[in-house]
Structure formats: C-alpha cells, structure tokens
Design an enzyme around this catalytic site. Sequence first.
Site: not given
Length: 246
Positions: A56, A39, A42, A150
């Site tokens: 993030k 995604m 970080v 996740d």
Amino acid sequence: MTTPPFPASPPSAFQALSPDDPREIGGYRLYARLGAGGMGRVYLAYTPGGRPVALKVVRPEFAENNEFRHRFAQEVASARRIHGLYTAQVIDAGTDATTPWLATTFVPGPSLHQIVHRHGPLPERTVVLLCAGIAEALQAIHAAGVVHRDLKPGNVLIAADGPRVIDFGIARAADASPLTGTGLRIGSPGFMAPEQALGLPATPATDVFALGALITYAASGTSPFGDGRASRRRRSDLRPAQFLLL
C-alpha cells in the site's frame, strides 16, 4: 530473480499498471494494482525472491503532512506486533520514504464485499465460521493495543482456510491529515460506530460494533444502516438519529 507465477498480463481480478504507477518501491517489484482507497493505492508486488505481497502506497497529500507521517510510523510499529491467524501480517514498511508505504502478506482471495455482491447472503454455517474468524482477528489486534477503526467487507479477505482482516489500525494516522482537519471523516458510514462517526475516540468497542454490522451484511446481503455510499461525511452532518439512516 524468481519469475512471478502469473502470465505476462495481470489476471482479470487485478488492474494493469498505468504509466503513472511506479514499477518498484522499496526493493519490491510492482506487478499489478489491487485497488485504491481513501488513503492510497494497493499493489501486488514481489520480493526479490519472488514472494507476493500487498503493498500500500499512501496518497501524496497525506505524505506531505508531518503529523500523519508520525502517526503512520506509530501505527505500523504497533501493527508489526500483531500475529493473529486471521490477520494479514505486516512484513515491511517505508515510513521514512518520500511517499510512505506498507507491505503485508498477500491473501489470494476475494473480499467479503465481492463475494456477497456476486452471490448474495452467505449460508448460516458460513456466517458463523466467518464471525468466529474475524472475532479472533480482532482479539489479536486489540491485544496489541490497536483499534482497527475501519472494519468493513472490503477489509476482510476470504482465503481458502478462512478470513483475513487487513488494514488494521492504519486509518488512525489519517485523522491528522489536511483532508480530515476540516471535519471530514474517513471510513464507511454503513459500518461505522456512532461515536466514531461523530469524531469521538475509537475504542475496541468501536470494532465490535463494526463486527455486528459486518455479520449482518454477510447474513442478509445488505448493511443494517443502508448502503453508506458516501465514504466521507462532515462531522456536523452526523447525528445519532441520522447515523442510523446511513
């Protein structure tokens, strides 16, 4: 401004910022890159008062999708309600920013993946304590109406006083992105429940399945379903019998 409690160059556990990395986001000063995932990136960042946070930043292709942005805002609002002892607290977010971002408590410790990769299977007592801490984290997450989706060794950080579960719930927002709209799933096949791998709704039971795989990994040094190197698989390629081989 408080000077960060680190030397001028980032420690070896971190990556130095590249010329393409921003130096400030949402009032937070970026110091080093902690890693990258499906995604986004970080960063280790600092508040104006010098408090370290993990920040993030989502990938541009996600940020361009309105449905993703809507879901991301919803997931961040839900994640703010989670206050478990074994979770990394969400402390700030920029859901309306050009590139959305999320800031959580910085956990000064390696991931479970890094520890097992370096040292092999963990002692039995350590595994039991680890399981108890992660289970308590999931209890707090589910009590807030959130499903992690996740849970994997890279999303469990080991601090001096126990594990911390990170990135809870945020993965759901990615389901609306163009990258997943063609039948691709974001996740870790070696720790993903069959129903999630097949594109079915994720529930708290999905996280419990992942917890079992996670504890097997900690105790044996390997995932019960193989290494799961492919982080994205087409739904049409995932069948119950095949999933067991991932």
